[in-house]
Design a protein around this motif. Structure first.
Motif, PDB file in Angstrom:
ATOM      1  N   VAL A 239      -7.864  -6.367   4.475  1.00  0.00           N
ATOM      2  CA  VAL A 239      -7.963  -4.959   4.840  1.00  0.00           C
ATOM      3  C   VAL A 239      -8.545  -4.193   3.662  1.00  0.00           C
ATOM      4  N   ARG A 240      -9.364  -3.199   3.952  1.00  0.00           N
ATOM      5  CA  ARG A 240      -9.949  -2.359   2.914  1.00  0.00           C
ATOM      6  C   ARG A 240      -9.133  -1.083   2.811  1.00  0.00           C
ATOM      7  N   LEU A 241      -8.599  -0.817   1.619  1.00  0.00           N
ATOM      8  CA  LEU A 241      -7.752   0.351   1.386  1.00  0.00           C
ATOM      9  C   LEU A 241      -8.447   1.306   0.423  1.00  0.00           C
ATOM     10  N   LEU A 242      -8.326   2.588   0.707  1.00  0.00           N
ATOM     11  CA  LEU A 242      -8.883   3.619  -0.171  1.00  0.00           C
ATOM     12  C   LEU A 242      -7.719   4.334  -0.825  1.00  0.00           C
ATOM     13  N   GLY A 243      -7.574   4.135  -2.149  1.00  0.00           N
ATOM     14  CA  GLY A 243      -6.419   4.663  -2.852  1.00  0.00           C
ATOM     15  C   GLY A 243      -6.712   5.911  -3.647  1.00  0.00           C
ATOM     16  N   LYS A 244      -5.855   6.176  -4.631  1.00  0.00           N
ATOM     17  CA  LYS A 244      -5.999   7.357  -5.480  1.00  0.00           C
ATOM     18  C   LYS A 244      -7.312   7.286  -6.248  1.00  0.00           C
ATOM     19  N   GLY A 245      -7.883   8.471  -6.490  1.00  0.00           N
ATOM     20  CA  GLY A 245      -9.141   8.517  -7.215  1.00  0.00           C
ATOM     21  C   GLY A 245     -10.291   7.889  -6.457  1.00  0.00           C
TER      22      GLY A 245
ATOM     23  N   LEU B 293      -5.852   4.125   7.892  1.00  0.00           N
ATOM     24  CA  LEU B 293      -6.596   2.947   8.346  1.00  0.00           C
ATOM     25  C   LEU B 293      -7.167   3.125   9.754  1.00  0.00           C
ATOM     26  N   CYS B 294      -8.377   2.591   9.912  1.00  0.00           N
ATOM     27  CA  CYS B 294      -9.035   2.487  11.213  1.00  0.00           C
ATOM     28  C   CYS B 294      -9.301   1.002  11.469  1.00  0.00           C
ATOM     29  N   PRO B 295      -9.507   0.600  12.711  1.00  0.00           N
ATOM     30  CA  PRO B 295      -9.807  -0.816  12.984  1.00  0.00           C
ATOM     31  C   PRO B 295     -10.992  -1.346  12.174  1.00  0.00           C
ATOM     32  N   ALA B 296     -11.959  -0.470  11.852  1.00  0.00           N
ATOM     33  CA  ALA B 296     -13.126  -0.903  11.088  1.00  0.00           C
ATOM     34  C   ALA B 296     -12.758  -1.344   9.676  1.00  0.00           C
ATOM     35  N   ASP B 297     -11.578  -0.922   9.179  1.00  0.00           N
ATOM     36  CA  ASP B 297     -11.151  -1.281   7.824  1.00  0.00           C
ATOM     37  C   ASP B 297     -10.509  -2.664   7.767  1.00  0.00           C
ATOM     38  N   ILE B 298     -10.274  -3.276   8.926  1.00  0.00           N
ATOM     39  CA  ILE B 298      -9.540  -4.546   8.989  1.00  0.00           C
ATOM     40  C   ILE B 298     -10.485  -5.674   9.381  1.00  0.00           C
TER      41      ILE B 298
ATOM     42  N   ALA C 122       0.828  -1.209   0.000  1.00  0.00           N
ATOM     43  CA  ALA C 122       0.000   0.000   0.000  1.00  0.00           C
ATOM     44  C   ALA C 122       0.858   1.253   0.000  1.00  0.00           C
ATOM     45  N   ARG C 123       0.268   2.338  -0.454  1.00  0.00           N
ATOM     46  CA  ARG C 123       0.901   3.641  -0.328  1.00  0.00           C
ATOM     47  C   ARG C 123       0.880   4.040   1.147  1.00  0.00           C
ATOM     48  N   ILE C 124       1.823   4.884   1.542  1.00  0.00           N
ATOM     49  CA  ILE C 124       1.962   5.218   2.958  1.00  0.00           C
ATOM     50  C   ILE C 124       0.694   5.881   3.498  1.00  0.00           C
ATOM     51  N   GLN C 125       0.087   6.791   2.719  1.00  0.00           N
ATOM     52  CA  GLN C 125      -1.101   7.475   3.214  1.00  0.00           C
ATOM     53  C   GLN C 125      -2.281   6.521   3.336  1.00  0.00           C
ATOM     54  N   GLU C 126      -2.344   5.513   2.474  1.00  0.00           N
ATOM     55  CA  GLU C 126      -3.419   4.520   2.565  1.00  0.00           C
ATOM     56  C   GLU C 126      -3.351   3.772   3.891  1.00  0.00           C
ATOM     57  N   VAL C 127      -2.144   3.464   4.331  1.00  0.00           N
ATOM     58  CA  VAL C 127      -1.972   2.752   5.598  1.00  0.00           C
ATOM     59  C   VAL C 127      -2.239   3.682   6.780  1.00  0.00           C
ATOM     60  N   LEU C 128      -1.766   4.912   6.676  1.00  0.00           N
ATOM     61  CA  LEU C 128      -1.954   5.857   7.782  1.00  0.00           C
ATOM     62  C   LEU C 128      -3.426   6.240   7.970  1.00  0.00           C
TER      63      LEU C 128
ATOM     64  N   GLN D 246      -2.652  -0.370  22.710  1.00  0.00           N
ATOM     65  CA  GLN D 246      -3.107   1.005  22.496  1.00  0.00           C
ATOM     66  C   GLN D 246      -4.503   0.968  21.877  1.00  0.00           C
ATOM     67  N   PRO D 247      -5.546   0.747  22.689  1.00  0.00           N
ATOM     68  CA  PRO D 247      -6.916   0.622  22.163  1.00  0.00           C
ATOM     69  C   PRO D 247      -7.382   1.922  21.515  1.00  0.00           C
ATOM     70  N   CYS D 248      -8.256   1.773  20.506  1.00  0.00           N
ATOM     71  CA  CYS D 248      -8.870   2.929  19.873  1.00  0.00           C
ATOM     72  C   CYS D 248     -10.226   2.524  19.325  1.00  0.00           C
ATOM     73  N   ALA D 249     -11.080   3.510  19.081  1.00  0.00           N
ATOM     74  CA  ALA D 249     -12.413   3.232  18.552  1.00  0.00           C
ATOM     75  C   ALA D 249     -12.318   2.728  17.121  1.00  0.00           C
ATOM     76  N   SER D 250     -13.371   2.085  16.662  1.00  0.00           N
ATOM     77  CA  SER D 250     -13.354   1.463  15.330  1.00  0.00           C
ATOM     78  C   SER D 250     -13.184   2.474  14.204  1.00  0.00           C
ATOM     79  N   ASN D 251     -13.560   3.734  14.472  1.00  0.00           N
ATOM     80  CA  ASN D 251     -13.460   4.760  13.430  1.00  0.00           C
ATOM     81  C   ASN D 251     -12.303   5.734  13.670  1.00  0.00           C
ATOM     82  N   GLU D 252     -11.401   5.403  14.588  1.00  0.00           N
ATOM     83  CA  GLU D 252     -10.230   6.237  14.857  1.00  0.00           C
ATOM     84  C   GLU D 252      -9.008   5.682  14.156  1.00  0.00           C
ATOM     85  N   ARG D 253      -8.055   6.547  13.882  1.00  0.00           N
ATOM     86  CA  ARG D 253      -6.833   6.125  13.187  1.00  0.00           C
ATOM     87  C   ARG D 253      -6.062   5.103  14.015  1.00  0.00           C
ATOM     88  N   LEU D 254      -5.560   4.101  13.339  1.00  0.00           N
ATOM     89  CA  LEU D 254      -4.834   3.025  14.004  1.00  0.00           C
ATOM     90  C   LEU D 254      -3.420   3.451  14.382  1.00  0.00           C
ATOM     91  N   PHE D 255      -2.760   4.189  13.500  1.00  0.00           N
ATOM     92  CA  PHE D 255      -1.368   4.581  13.727  1.00  0.00           C
ATOM     93  C   PHE D 255      -1.322   6.062  14.143  1.00  0.00           C
TER      94      PHE D 255
END
Length: 335
Positions: free
Chosen positions: A183-189, A170-175, A162-168, A212-221
């Motif tokens: 994992v669901r990735l949202l890329g260019k376009g 990510l939220c737990p809900a995407d996995i 993946a591109r770096i921004q695609e990974v950054l 490091q727990p976080c909500a399903s819609n919060e950033r993972l990293f």
């Protein structure tokens, strides 16, 4: 009689708010990129004309100024040809929009639209071998939260390509942590794709979430302050890990390693494993197969194997079957 207001401020605002955001629904990243290009361009023209940015008119923003700005970007600001072309695309897009809205400016706009993009040489990409990737992954201190985060992030980059921004983003809900792991990735376009995950990757992400727990819609990293981690932060940490790994694997000292290098390594290793290039295209989220061919070049080992297959057989190999047949040779000699 009051002088009529110049249409440029209104057109630029309409371009960003209506054309880009509403009509085309481009990503926030694209809008920021176009905004930065226009900010630099307007400051450049204002300085050349010895006026304030607010005093610039549409007529002043002609093809001559655009060409001068592009030349200044390359020579003075030392940007790459790719960055130069991106800035030209941001300017072109606006002037194409203006040509539709204001027919009286078509000639001026067409001159800007005729400015060509510049071709850049394709550099030889520094591919990472598996032992080099392992050396880099061995550097983060996984007893610390930051090291555990970095290890999981770099492993995920290699797993998904993946591109770096695609990974950054990510939220737990995407996995999907259940089988089949993906994992669901949202890329260019705004193109969405699903990428499979190795069981090891899933375990690393689970361990990070437990620590490091976080909500399903919060950033993972996130960084040490709980804010979303940015690409520059990842590049800074990765450069430290590469320098440390170079003490163990000296070949890393001569390679320029970035988060995108992991994406290229994933593509090259998929090619070496015999995966079809159309599958790799879907894996990486490319719109064009031509783009995939640039990234997924065969590595040296694959090229050596291809060369071995093309190599002609040695002349000292066994003679053809008819020469090993004594009866046939006797008959031929009797003719």
């Amino acid at each position: 009689m009051m002088k009529p207001a110049d249409p440029f401020p209104r057109l630029l605002r309409t371009f960003f708010y209506e054309r880009l955001a509403e009509q085309r629904n481009v990503s926030a990243h694209t809008i920021r990129s176009y905004r930065d290009a226009w900010r630099l361009f307007l400051r450049f023209v204002a300085e050349r004309r010895h006026c304030r940015v607010a005093e610039l008119t549409l007529q002043a923003l002609n093809a001559t100024e655009v060409a001068a700005f592009l030349q200044h970007s390359e020579r003075e600001r030392k940007v790459s040809i790719g960055t130069r072309n991106c800035r030209l695309a941001a300017l072109r897009s606006f002037f194409s929009f203006v040509a539709e809205r204001d027919p009286t400016a078509i000639e001026q706009c067409s001159e800007v639209l005729r400015i060509p993009t510049k071709k850049a040489p394709m550099p030889v990409r520094h591919e990472l071998h598996m032992h080099e990737i392992e050396a880099i992954l061995a550097q983060p201190d996984r007893t610390q939260l930051e090291g555990q985060r970095d290890y999981a992030l770099l492993w995920l980059l290699y797993n998904t390509g993946a591109r770096i921004q695609e990974v950054l983003n990510l939220c737990p809900a995407d996995i999907r942590f259940d089988t089949p792991n993906c994992v669901r990735l949202l890329g260019k376009g705004r193109r969405e794709r699903i990428c499979p995950l190795w069981p090891e990757t899933v375990e690393l992400l689970k361990a990070l979430l437990q620590r490091q727990p976080c909500a399903s819609n919060e950033r993972l990293f996130v960084n040490r302050y709980g804010m979303p981690l940015g690409p520059s932060g990842v590049r800074f940490k990765l450069s430290q890990y590469v320098r440390s790994a170079a003490a163990v694997v000296p070949t890393l000292a001569s390679k320029k390693v970035s988060p995108h290098t992991f994406r290229h390594a994933a593509a090259v290793h998929l090619v070496a494993a015999g995966v079809d290039v159309t599958v790799i295209r879907s894996w990486l989220g490319h719109a064009s197969l031509e783009t995939t061919n640039h990234y997924a070049q065969a590595n040296l080992e694959t090229k050596r194997e291809a060369l071995r297959r093309l190599q002609p057989h040695s002349k000292v190999d066994k003679p053809p079957p008819w020469r090993r047949n004594e009866d046939l040779l006797t008959w031929l000699e009797s003719l």
